[in-house]
Structures are given as structure tokens and as C-alpha cells.
Design a protein around this motif. Sequence first.
Motif, PDB file in Angstrom:
ATOM      1  N   HIS B 132       6.750 -12.065  -6.484  1.00 47.06           N
ATOM      2  CA  HIS B 132       6.448 -13.482  -6.366  1.00 47.06           C
ATOM      3  C   HIS B 132       7.577 -14.195  -5.619  1.00 47.06           C
ATOM      4  O   HIS B 132       8.742 -13.886  -5.802  1.00 47.06           O
ATOM      5  N   PHE B 134       8.858 -16.946  -6.148  1.00 45.94           N
ATOM      6  CA  PHE B 134       9.820 -17.603  -7.029  1.00 45.94           C
ATOM      7  C   PHE B 134      10.993 -16.683  -7.324  1.00 45.94           C
ATOM      8  O   PHE B 134      12.155 -17.054  -7.166  1.00 45.94           O
ATOM      9  N   ILE B 135      10.685 -15.481  -7.719  1.00 41.65           N
ATOM     10  CA  ILE B 135      11.755 -14.601  -8.182  1.00 41.65           C
ATOM     11  C   ILE B 135      12.551 -14.067  -6.988  1.00 41.65           C
ATOM     12  O   ILE B 135      13.780 -13.939  -7.056  1.00 41.65           O
ATOM     13  N   LEU B 138      14.781 -16.830  -5.806  1.00 38.85           N
ATOM     14  CA  LEU B 138      15.853 -17.074  -6.781  1.00 38.85           C
ATOM     15  C   LEU B 138      16.976 -16.065  -6.578  1.00 38.85           C
ATOM     16  O   LEU B 138      18.166 -16.414  -6.558  1.00 38.85           O
ATOM     17  N   ASN B 274       0.036 -24.886  -5.953  1.00 38.53           N
ATOM     18  CA  ASN B 274      -0.854 -23.732  -5.926  1.00 38.53           C
ATOM     19  C   ASN B 274      -1.285 -23.380  -4.513  1.00 38.53           C
ATOM     20  O   ASN B 274      -2.109 -22.506  -4.316  1.00 38.53           O
TER      21      ASN B 274
ATOM     22  N   SER C 209      -5.341 -18.820 -18.345  1.00 37.27           N
ATOM     23  CA  SER C 209      -6.031 -17.870 -17.489  1.00 37.27           C
ATOM     24  C   SER C 209      -7.080 -18.560 -16.632  1.00 37.27           C
ATOM     25  O   SER C 209      -7.202 -18.301 -15.437  1.00 37.27           O
ATOM     26  N   ILE C 263      13.356 -19.726 -16.651  1.00 35.65           N
ATOM     27  CA  ILE C 263      12.099 -19.357 -15.993  1.00 35.65           C
ATOM     28  C   ILE C 263      12.217 -17.948 -15.411  1.00 35.65           C
ATOM     29  O   ILE C 263      11.301 -17.133 -15.526  1.00 35.65           O
ATOM     30  N   ALA C 264      13.379 -17.673 -14.819  1.00 42.45           N
ATOM     31  CA  ALA C 264      13.569 -16.336 -14.256  1.00 42.45           C
ATOM     32  C   ALA C 264      13.392 -15.276 -15.333  1.00 42.45           C
ATOM     33  O   ALA C 264      12.712 -14.264 -15.116  1.00 42.45           O
ATOM     34  N   VAL C 267       9.755 -14.813 -16.064  1.00 50.19           N
ATOM     35  CA  VAL C 267       9.022 -14.194 -14.952  1.00 50.19           C
ATOM     36  C   VAL C 267       9.393 -12.712 -14.821  1.00 50.19           C
ATOM     37  O   VAL C 267       8.528 -11.865 -14.619  1.00 50.19           O
ATOM     38  N   LEU C 273       3.550 -17.260 -13.093  1.00 50.30           N
ATOM     39  CA  LEU C 273       3.714 -18.694 -12.841  1.00 50.30           C
ATOM     40  C   LEU C 273       2.371 -19.376 -12.689  1.00 50.30           C
ATOM     41  O   LEU C 273       2.291 -20.595 -12.652  1.00 50.30           O
ATOM     42  N   ASN C 274       1.311 -18.589 -12.585  1.00 48.86           N
ATOM     43  CA  ASN C 274      -0.017 -19.183 -12.497  1.00 48.86           C
ATOM     44  C   ASN C 274      -0.699 -19.263 -13.854  1.00 48.86           C
ATOM     45  O   ASN C 274      -1.854 -19.637 -13.943  1.00 48.86           O
ATOM     46  N   GLY C 276      -1.656 -17.654 -17.881  1.00 48.72           N
ATOM     47  CA  GLY C 276      -2.575 -16.633 -18.342  1.00 48.72           C
ATOM     48  C   GLY C 276      -1.964 -15.311 -18.723  1.00 48.72           C
ATOM     49  O   GLY C 276      -2.627 -14.477 -19.322  1.00 48.72           O
TER      50      GLY C 276
ATOM     51  N   PHE D 347     -12.779 -15.239 -17.964  1.00 46.37           N
ATOM     52  CA  PHE D 347     -11.351 -15.154 -17.702  1.00 46.37           C
ATOM     53  C   PHE D 347     -11.144 -13.844 -16.946  1.00 46.37           C
ATOM     54  O   PHE D 347     -11.002 -12.780 -17.551  1.00 46.37           O
ATOM     55  N   GLU D 349      -8.914 -12.292 -15.319  1.00 49.75           N
ATOM     56  CA  GLU D 349      -7.766 -11.392 -15.467  1.00 49.75           C
ATOM     57  C   GLU D 349      -7.577 -10.897 -16.895  1.00 49.75           C
ATOM     58  O   GLU D 349      -6.702 -10.090 -17.160  1.00 49.75           O
ATOM     59  N   ARG D 350      -8.360 -11.428 -17.840  1.00 46.53           N
ATOM     60  CA  ARG D 350      -8.234 -10.953 -19.211  1.00 46.53           C
ATOM     61  C   ARG D 350      -9.240  -9.816 -19.452  1.00 46.53           C
ATOM     62  O   ARG D 350     -10.173  -9.616 -18.677  1.00 46.53           O
TER      63      ARG D 350
END
Lengths: 317, 335, 335, 509
Positions: B132, B134-135, B138, B274, C209, C263-264, C267, C273-274, C276, D347, D349-350
Motif C-alpha cells: 500500500h 501508505f506504508i 512512510l 479513495n 467491509s 497507523i503504521a 497496517v 486502510l479501506n 473491513g 461483503f 471480501e468477507r
Amino acid sequence: SPATAQEGLHCASGETYIMNVMVSGHPYWVPVYQGFKQAAEAFGCTTVFSGTPDYDITKQIASFEQDMVKQPAGILVHPMQSDPFIEPINRAISDGTQVVTFAADSPKSNRSAYITSDNLAEAKFAAEEIVKQIGETGQYAVLENPGQSNHDLRVTALIDYMQQHYPGMELVGRQATNQDSTAAYRATASILQANPELGAIWIPEAGSAEGAVAAILEAKSDVLVMHADITPATLEHIKAGNIHMALNPNQGMQGFMGFMATFMAAHSEVFDPFNDYRTSGYNPVQIPFIDNGFAVITKDNADSFDLNTYMQGRDPA
Amino acid sequence: MENSIELTAAAKQGSNPVKKFLRIRETGLILIILALFVAMSFASPYFLTWVNMRAMVMAFAVEGIVVVGMTILLISGGIDLSVGSVTALAMVIAGSLFLAGVDPWLASLVAIAACTGIGAFMGFFVTRIGLHHFIVSLAVMVIARGACLLFTGGRPLGLFSLPPEFKFIGQGSIGPVPLVIIVFLVVVLCFDFMLRRSTAFRKVFYTGSNEKAAAYSGIRTKRVIFLTTTLCSALCGIAGIIYMARFGSAQPTFGLGMELNVIAAAVIGGASLNGGSGTIFGAILGAALLSVVSSSLALLDVSVYWQDIIRGSILLTAVSIDHYLNKKRDAGGKA
Amino acid sequence: MENSIELTAAAKQGSNPVKKFLRIRETGLILIILALFVAMSFASPYFLTWVNMRAMVMAFAVEGIVVVGMTILLISGGIDLSVGSVTALAMVIAGSLFLAGVDPWLASLVAIAACTGIGAFMGFFVTRIGLHHFIVSLAVMVIARGACLLFTGGRPLGLFSLPPEFKFIGQGSIGPVPLVIIVFLVVVLCFDFMLRRSTAFRKVFYTGSNEKAAAYSGIRTKRVIFLTTTLCSALCGIAGIIYMARFGSAQPTFGLGMELNVIAAAVIGGASLNGGSGTIFGAILGAALLSVVSSSLALLDVSVYWQDIIRGSILLTAVSIDHYLNKKRDAGGKA
Amino acid sequence: MHDDVILKISNVSKSFGPVRALRGVDFELRRGEIHALAGENGAGKSTLMNIIDGILQPDGGEILWEGQPVRIASPNAAQELGIGLVHQEIALCPDISVAENMFMAVTNRSRRFLMDVGSLKQRARAVLGQLCDIDPGAIVRDLPISHQQLVEIAKALTLDCKVLILDEPTAALTEREAQTLFGIMRRLSAQGISIIYISHRMVEIFDNCDRVSVFRDGQYITTAPISEITPSGVVNAMVGREIGTLYPPKQAADTRTEEVIFEVRNLTETTRFKDVSFALRRGEILGIAGLIGSGRSEIVKGICRLEGDVSGEVLLDGKPLQLRHYGDSIAAGLVYLSEDRKGDGLFLERSIAENVSALDLRHVSSAAGLIETDREIELARSLGAKLNLKYGRLSDPVSSLSGGNQQKVAIGKMLSVNPRLIFLDEPTRGVDVGAKSEIHRILRELASEGVGTVVISSELPELIGLCDRVLVVREGRIAGEVAGDRMTEENIMRLASGLEAAPQPTLNA
Ligand SMILES: Nc1ncnc2c1ncn2[C@@H]1O[C@H](COP(=O)(O)OP(=O)(O)OP(=O)(O)O)[C@@H](O)[C@H]1O
Ligand SMILES: Nc1ncnc2c1ncn2[C@@H]1O[C@H](COP(=O)(O)OP(=O)(O)OP(=O)(O)O)[C@@H](O)[C@H]1O
Ligand SMILES: [Mg+2]
Ligand SMILES: [Mg+2]
């Protein structure tokens, strides 16, 4: 317009002096500004505390330029970086606002004076004290904050001094903790682990000192802790004997002398020195360097250094 | 909202210029900034001066270039936390090379190339390894900051000796307008136009909106993401060089926390975290809003202890009002 | 029937404990941390000592409580940038009240309540006004930091005079184990269990999710998001009080940049981060990884100028390896 | 080999982990033919299409394009060959306008620097015009699912292709749009374009296609000209066994009662529907028909308080219900199966098990509110078996299932609670014939057990075959009602399009 020599030195009505800093919420500025204000009150001048709450050079320059818009008589500024301030400082001076720097300098600008603590003197004092306490041979460590010049100087100067004068002192740990007590806790705990013989630790600021002491207490180690600056918590640790000593720059004097230098520069007509300054277009009140000195805080005098006590009944603004 | 074609459509429908204006996504922000301007010009006689205006624009112009890169990256569905350290690294690399005797223009090119390389490195980890943004960013934020320290020993580089024609980039003016502001405007206008109109940048929207759908249409989405990631870092490199020319120094700790500021500007301006939506124009308005608020608080000598509270509250209020206006506009448009 | 055969086959595979272990999502992280441990115990004789282990856990235990809150919030689809300032605010509120003569326990309750209130405030803006978590929590991050400054005048509070039974929370031990670690473990185990098993927390997964599908399953998704937002801030409040008891002080600047760290950790530990997906266990492993790397670099006395570069690179490598192992496991589990 | 063969697949295989989606299949497409593809859910139809379109790479086998072996590495490569695919799952960019979505592939290949916005919209309008009336400037996110499906089709028509693949395009369309589409298909095939048409509706296949190929369990079974095979022959080949009558028997006359179990009075929503009143009697299955966008879904969602600002009375067993949100509806026993399974229903992804139990977790949890995984798995297993769900493991994410099997999970979720009243919006969308008749049987069972059953469907034969009574909705109002002998496609269509005065409703509250 400034008062003449006959009337004595005091401000005309509305004559304003501004103190401009970065990270303006930092407690370091509080006693500095008190000194600045106390001096100003003595001369009947108005003062303003200004700057940016952020650690951001662009924002500090913007706030400095906004100060200039108000056409104050003088600005005492802590320039976050030296060179970026050359142009704004020179512009302010040519627009009739006198500029003095403090705690950090912009030496290539036309600022008329620079007030600071002598970080080298602090480092030297700290080194001598460490040697006095633990002897000329032993291990010591430092925490640091790379990128912040005064902290950097306090650390590097101490290391250099030790190397030159006490080769028996071995530097066994050097960790960046950036004023973060949790990071300091972690770093100190690891240094203690790796060096059971550690004799002393030197920390260039108080935030890291809080975390370091927590680690030392937990490890039940008897390392000698010395640090610069002061917070209420480290003060308590000094009183409790957990911290040996703190060196605190004389902030009040810094602000007091900062005002004096700025005010005198704005009232330079009282002064006709034996030199070419006036004919060459310089402000006659030129002071390359004023040392505001530092205080040594130990168990015995700790009570005088509680900022919260000091600020009781005083207006921070 | 995020869509150029919508905008043109709206523009065509609305023969009435007021209605036309009200249908643009950025209208809310413009109104909020205008309201601030009106309030401030009553509150302070210094506000509406040329010097103050210039100072306010200068305060976000260079960062604005980074905002452009971030917005495009956000639209493509990415994010970059490393912008602050990569900008600092550009200064540090160019500055160190210059001090080592390299021609400053060449040194700057090398620095920008290095930043572009960093962007490509991140793009590689995102698109090939599948991590991702983000990571990855970072980690790169930490690495680039470390590289700044390593190259400088933690000490700022004084670059006063940069030749005047180089410093002109950061300190010169054309007429009364600083060159920095001109460069900023050119970058903003170019990218804003391209993002709305060019086929290449429309693919960025498609990719960010639904990567799978874009891929099914034959768009090489990984390449798009790789390129937006690289572009963002390259723009950081350019911003770093301009900062260096402006300040005549290179500070290894420069740009700490810049990422949040930059992302906030883009998001205030309507970019979605998003992906799939956002405009340069909106993002720059977002940056302007943040900057005007900070400058105003400083100008009014608001106590430092209150400044953050007021700043945060204005931000929250402004975003809420903008959101409300947009919702209303959207509802109105459909009814 | 084919299905049931397939299933029993899978069930049979799982009887082998090694294979079962390899199918857990966190396995990759555990292996990476183990590898670090092995390497470090060769590199330094002090690494595998009880005291060092304790210090390493202490270094992330309190932040770990915040990581728990953040992970749950991320799972529900949110994010919180204000954790650092809200933690500091808890210290400051409780500290100021204590210095003003309030009983420290009561002061702590008030502080935790205030943080909970801040979380509810953010939840309100997100669920009722419809703003994005990112921008709301960014504004609150600024506001809460401002409140810290306002309450303290920017000055740290010395709280040495806290009664010993209060300090015991942060400094005491039960047997050889510090109370902080016990509290941390209890929080982690409770929330990990509930997140895996309780119906209430299952709704958090559904909401994150696919919020719409969750609403179409009768889940009041806004309420879920409101509650996870509030919970995260409440846990920050608790963490702040523990820090206060531990350090005997309240610093208004505490926790700067904590949000990225937290957060790191989540993750790295597999939270998306989305929304679910994510586990507490994984997030804590993520926090542990970050902490072990930092501690190890300090223990080995690696040069400050290299530390960031090494730290960032290890982070990137670890995440890549973990990602690779998971991909392989997913494919392998099916093959 | 036939001269006219444009595309030939031989011995292609594809596995997803343990699931062998395709096992050495063959397939042959001639120039200008409309070739139907039939097979149960999960037979591998979409997988094969994805391979032809370059989205998936086969594990083995060969693809011949105009006699030459080719490797189709990406959708781009497929487009260059002249292959266009309408996906079973809608693949549009929600933030972007309809026009831009339609021309995404064209934009991608364009050498021009700037978009020509004006001509884009004009061309989009021209293509869309053949199908329906959608504003090319509208943002896709704002369109109902059926319109999105039409955009998806229009998008494929913009491609200049030699082979057009339509993967269940009519699943969300009503008769009228479907007929328009068949017209377009025939015109294209007359121009020499080959079409692969996937559908579970035998009527469509037999009315419009030239040949049909049948797949079962990832294997190729047979290909035959339409004239040489019967629908039951196809079904037989698909399922591998005989399937009895397609629809379960209707409510027996002797069990008919006037007992009203559910009633809606004057339901009104600000913009979408007005004054909707109807009643449901014990034991009957009520159908709701209407054109796309007539408001069928809106009315039912309004009843369940899923969306909209609704006023009016809702009574269950004669008692008025106080519903504020959907949670209240579920508590009262009213459940709704969404027409948009991907967006609102699942859902993705579940896991399958977690999806099935989502509607009411109390069924799988202990008194303390702890989920008992064994019970959850057992619930999913039993419902899966009932619906003939095809899956690898119950812990696999729903996204790994074929479209029809995903729909079965969504239905299983509804059945997992014991509802009093069940609204099903396009329940058999994408479901194969075998499973479809199984679902119909289950619905009939539920109805006779006294569970209120309301079915919205765009497939008129389904409504007629399954329901005891059908309400027809037009422009947010109930335009009329048909039952018994009057329940014909023609009558329903007339009411739906307002062509003729409505026959008198037989029962209305
Ligand atoms: N990405 C995937 N991962 C795992 N399994 C998959 C994946 N895609 C498809 N499958 C499996 O492959 C098999 C064939 O699926 P496919 O989608 O081709 O069926 P289909 O014939 O199109 O069915 P339907 O009529 O339901 O659309 C199914 O068992 C499905 O579960
Ligand atoms: N999200 C939305 N935004 C705007 N309008 C909508 C939205 N959803 C539905 N509509 C409009 O509401 C009306 C009723 O739509 P609804 O979905 O109930 O129709 P329907 O009869 O169920 O048909 P179908 O489901 O086949 O599209 C239509 O005019 C449709 O365009
Ligand atoms: Mg399919
Ligand atoms: Mg519908």
C-alpha cells in the motif's frame, strides 16, 4: 518619533517592539518574553509576542513579514534558519524597523545585535562536572536531536571537549531522541542494557531527560544524569536526586538584553561612537554577541526554577 | 463534481453566470475564503496590503507545487507521506553537490532526478510488490529523512554563495510579482488544464475511480499509478530546489509534518482519499484557505495559546460549510 | 458431494499444527520478528535478557493501547490523526486538575471522559455532517494540541506529588512484571477476543467491509462508526493517564507524530486502510516490530545518521516479506 | 476446420487454487453467428470469457484467432484483435460521467493530446439512444443499477469489434430493453460480427441465437445448432439430469383465504412514489412488475425503511408497525433482498459463512453475544447445500464465487433468519435454471408456511410462472393488478407502459 537625549530614553506612544519566534507555544519563550516585556515596561513601550506555532520556516518568514507590515520600532527575532532570514531582516531594517536576533543568529544579515547562551560554555561546564563526579576514566552516553543547531552544539561540543581533555572518557552511546520522551525511554533502556558500566549521560534538552530518567529508574541503575533546559518534572527529579544537575540558559536575561539591544538600536541617535558606523550607514549600536549566561540547577536551588510558580500572576501575553 | 466534463456541461447549461458559478464544485471554498477576506479587512488595516498579500501567497506557493503532485496522486488512488522529507532531500542533495563544487544548475538537475528516482522506487513497491502507498511512503519518509541527516551530519548547509542568477529563481521578481509565484501559477494552471482535458490525465481519474474497470478498458493502471507516484516525488524535487534558491540554505529537518498539510489542502479542495476525484484548482484553494487562516491569526496577534484551537475550529467549520453547500448544490442539480 | 469433500480435506490439513500455524495471517510477522530476535541475540549478548525484554515491551505497551483503538477504527473504515494530541490532552487535563487540588483518580476519570467526548465530537462530524475521518481528526488534532497549550501555557506540568498508589499504575510491578505490561496485555487480549468472537464487534467488520451492505443487513452503520471513533479516543485517554502516572509529568507536546506510528503498526499488522480487515494481534505485532527495530539499533549503537535509513529499510523489507508470505499462503492454502 | 471460424479455443484449462474452473475446454465461434453459452452457475463461462478478453491467462491450452495461435495478454491486446466484453459484474468508474465511461477504451488508445468533450458526448448520446434515454453527462454513481447495466452494454457497442461477448447482459433488464438489445445483436451479426451470448434464460437463447454450447463443471459438453436441440435438451446437458417442471404449482384453490397478513396504505415518498396501497394474503406469492425505473425497488425499500423519506401506514397481521430504520423492519420480520448484490447485498471480501449470518447474528451466537463459529459454518453449509452453492471453502471470500453463486449467498442470507415477510428484488438474477427452480420451490414453501412473499422481477415469465398475483407499477404508482388468467405478458406490459386503461384491480386496500 524617538525621544531625544534630553528627554531621557523612553518610548513614544504606540512605539511597539515585537518578539518573533518559531514553535511559539514552546515554554522556552515564556521567560524570555517576560524579560523582554519587563524591560519594555520600564521604558514605556508596547510589546507583542508573535511568530508561528509551527516548525516551519516558510510560515515564520510570513509572520515576520506580517510583523513588518505593522511598522514596529524593532523586532527581536529567533530565526529558525540563518540564511533565509537575511533578505527579510535587511528589508525590515531598510524600512526603518530595527532587528536583533536571539538564541539563533543570522550573521550575514544586517541585524544589529545577537543575544544567546554560549552552548560551548554549557557543554564545557557539563563535561567538567561529569568528570568531577565520576572521574577521568569511564563511560558516558549522549542523547541528541540532530538538525536543531543549539542542541547539536551542546552535544558535539561536549564530545569534542571530552576527546581533547579526557581521553579516558569513552563515548558508548549516542542516540537521537528528538525531544520525545518515549523515544528517549527506549534509547536509554537499550544503552543501559548494552553498557552496564555506563557512568553518565548528557542530554541536550529536558523532554528526552524525562524519558531517560524513567528508564534509569526502572533499571535501578545509578547513572549520573545531566541535561540542559528544565521542565517541572526534571526539576522534581533533581530534587529527588534522580537527576544530578541541569544547565538552564538564562532566558530572562536573554529577553531583557534582547529588548535593550533592540530598543537601543531604535534609539541610536543618543549615541555617537568613535567609529565610521554613522557615516557608512550602519546603526551605531552594533553588538556582535551578548552572552546571557546560564544557571546551574541542583537540589539546593531548584525551587527558583519552577516556571509555573514564576508565572503565577503574570500575563504570558 | 470532480469531473471536467460535468464542469463544461454545467458551464454550458448555465447561461446565467451566477448560476454557472454556483454549480462549480469549488464555489463553496471560494465563498468561504472571500468571507474570510472581508472579515479580515475589517479586522486589520494591514490585511489588504500588497505586502501582506504577497507574504500570504509566498507562504504557500512552493508547497503548492507539492500539493499539485499530491492531488494527482490522490486522484489515482495513492497517497504519499514522504513529501516533506523528499523535498528536504532535494535541497540537501543539490546543496551538498554545490558545496562540493558542482555547478548549481547541474546539482539541481541531479537532485530532481534523485527525487524522481525515489518516486519510481515507491511506485515499484506499490505496483510490482503490491504494498500500500501508505506504508511504502512512510518507510521512504523515514529513509529520506535519514539520508538528509547522513549527507549533512544534521547541520544546515549555508548556500549564500549560490550565484545570483540561481538565487533569482527563489528571490527574483518580474515587475512586482515574485518569480516563485509565477512559477507556482504556471505549474498550477498547466496541471489543472491537463487534468481536466488531456487524455493522459483522464486515465488517472479512471484508474483511481475503479482500477478494475480501467484495466478492463485496456488502461495500464499500474503504469498510471507508477507515473503519478513518480510525478509527485519529482514535483517535490522541484519544490526543494526552489526553496533552496529562495532561502539560500538547505535544512535537513525541512518539511517536517508537511505531508499532513499538503494532504489536508487537497482533501479540503475536494480530493477523495479513495481516489477518483479531485481538482488542482480546489486543492490550491484548500492550501490558500489554510494559509490565509494562519496568516490572519498571526496578523491579529491572537495569543499562541488560542491560535491552534481557532485554526482547527475554522478548518472544521469551513469544511462543514463547504460540504453542506456541495450537498445542497448536488441535490439542487438533480431536482 | 464435491463441496463437502473439499471442506473435509481442508479440515484434515488443519490437524497438523505446523500447517495450521502457517495458515494464520500473522505468521509472516511472527517469523520476521523471530528472525530479528535470533539475529539480535547473536549481535548483542544483552538482547535476550529479561531486563531488555521488559524495557522493549514497556517502550510500546502504552502506545499499544492506542494501537488497539486505531485498529478497531480502521476496521470500521475510519482513521484518526488526533491520537497523539488527544493522549497529550488527557495528561494535561488530569494533571491540571490534580494541581488544582482535585483527587487524581477523579481527575483521571474526568480526563478520560473528556477524551471520550472528543471522540464523540469527531464521530458526530463524521456520521451526521458527513465529513471524512481524515479531515475531522486532522482538525481535532490541531484543536486538541491547542487545548494542551491553553491549559498549560505551553509549560509541562510536574506531577511528582501524585500519590504513590496512583503512580503505581505507571511505575508499579506485580512480581517481576510491570503493571503497565499487565494492563496492556489485558486490553489487548480482551479486545482481540471480542473482535474475533463478539457479535457487536463483528458488525464493525461488516460496516468497514461494505457500509451499504451492512446497512442492508440492518446494522446501524453510523452508530457503529460513531462508537469506534469514540472508543479510539477513549483509549487514548486511558493511555494518557498511564503515561502521566509513569512519567510523573504532563507534557503539552507529548505524542507529536504518534498517529503515523500507530497507523503504521496497525497496517503492518494487516489492517486495511479501506476498512473491513485487521486484527489486534497483528497490529500489536506490528507495533512490536517497530519497537524492536528501534531498540535494537540503539542497543547496537548504530550511528544516528544511519539509524533512520536502516529503520526505514527494515520496515519496507519486513512489510514486503510479510506481503509475499501471505500471498504465497493464500495461493498455497488453495492449491 | 470451418473456414468461417474466427475464434477457436482448444483444450484450455484454468484453476483458482483448488477450484478447477476450466478443464480442457473447446469452443468455436463462427463469423457473424450469435453463439449462446449455457451452463450452471460456476460452470466456467465467465472464466472462459475473461480468458478470451485477456483478463485471465489460461493455465494451458490454445487460442486460435482467425486460424492463428495467439496469446491474449491483456484487455488491450483483446481490443486490438477486435474483442469486446460486457462483464457480468458491472465494471464502470463511479465518479466519472457516462460518456467518458463509455469511451474509456477509445480514450486510452487515442493519440490525441486533448479530450474532445463535445464529440464524446454526441457520440455517447448516439449509441445510448439505441438503448434507452440516459444523460451522457450523468455521473455513473447516481444511476440505478439497471441503467448502469445499459451503460455497460453501450460501452461495448462503442468498440469497433469483430467479436462481442455479452455475459448475462439481460439479468437486470426488463423485457423492453432486452428486446432492444436483441435487435441490436441481430443487426451486428448481419454485419458479420460474431456474438457470444451468455444467459440462463432459455427463451432468449432459443429466440435469438444460432448455436448453443453447453458447459458443465468446467468441462465442455456439446455444441449444437439451435434448430437441432430443445430447451430441455440444453438443460439436460447443463445439469446432467432431467429437471422437472420449471415452476412449482401455484397456491391450491382450496388453501386460498382472504386473510390479509400484510398491508400497505397510502405509502408516499417525496419524489419517487405516491399513494401506494396493497395487501398480501396468507399463502400467496405476490409479484411486482414494471419497467426500468418505474419505482418498484423504491417502494419496497421504502416499506423497509431502507431509504427515502416515507409516509404512510404499514400493517403486519393487522397491527400497524412503527418502523424508523431497517433494523426495526428486520426485528419485525421484514427482510429485503437487494437487486444490487455487489453494492448492497454482500461483503465481497468477507467469507461466505460471515455473509450468510450477517442479517441476524443472534442465530449463530450464544446468549452472551459470542459468535459460535461452528454454528455459523453449519448454517452456511446447510443453506449452501439447499441452494446448490458451489464453493471451495466456506472461509473463502465471496468474491471468489461465480456471479450466480454470489446471488445464492445473498439469498441464503435472507433465508438464514426466519422472516415473516420477505421482499425479493430480482431474486434469481444470474442464477442457473436448476437453482432457479429450487429457489422457486423454496419460495413456494415459505409462502405456504405463511411467510409473506413478494417478488420483484424483470423477467415476466418468472413472475407469471411463480406468482399468484402481480402488481404493476408505473411511474411510482400502482397502475393495476393481474391474477389468474389475466396474468399474461401482454397485460402486464400494457399496464406497465400505460398503453391501455388498466383492468380493474381485483383486490385493493
Ligand atoms: N478469482 C477467483 N478465485 C477463486 N475462484 C474463482 C475465481 N473466479 C472464479 N472462480 C471459480 O471458478 C468457477 C467458475 O466461475 P465462473 O465465474 O466462470 O462461472 P460462470 O459459469 O460464469 O457462473 P455464473 O453463471 O454463476 O456466472 C467457480 O467455481 C468460481 O467459484
Ligand atoms: N440513487 C439514485 N439517484 C437518483 N435517482 C434514483 C436513484 N435510484 C433510483 N433512482 C430513480 O428512482 C426511480 C425508481 O427507481 P427504482 O430503482 O425503484 O426502479 P425499478 O422499478 O426498481 O427499476 P429497476 O430496478 O429495474 O431499475 C427511477 O426514476 C430512478 O432513476
Ligand atoms: Mg458468470
Ligand atoms: Mg429495481
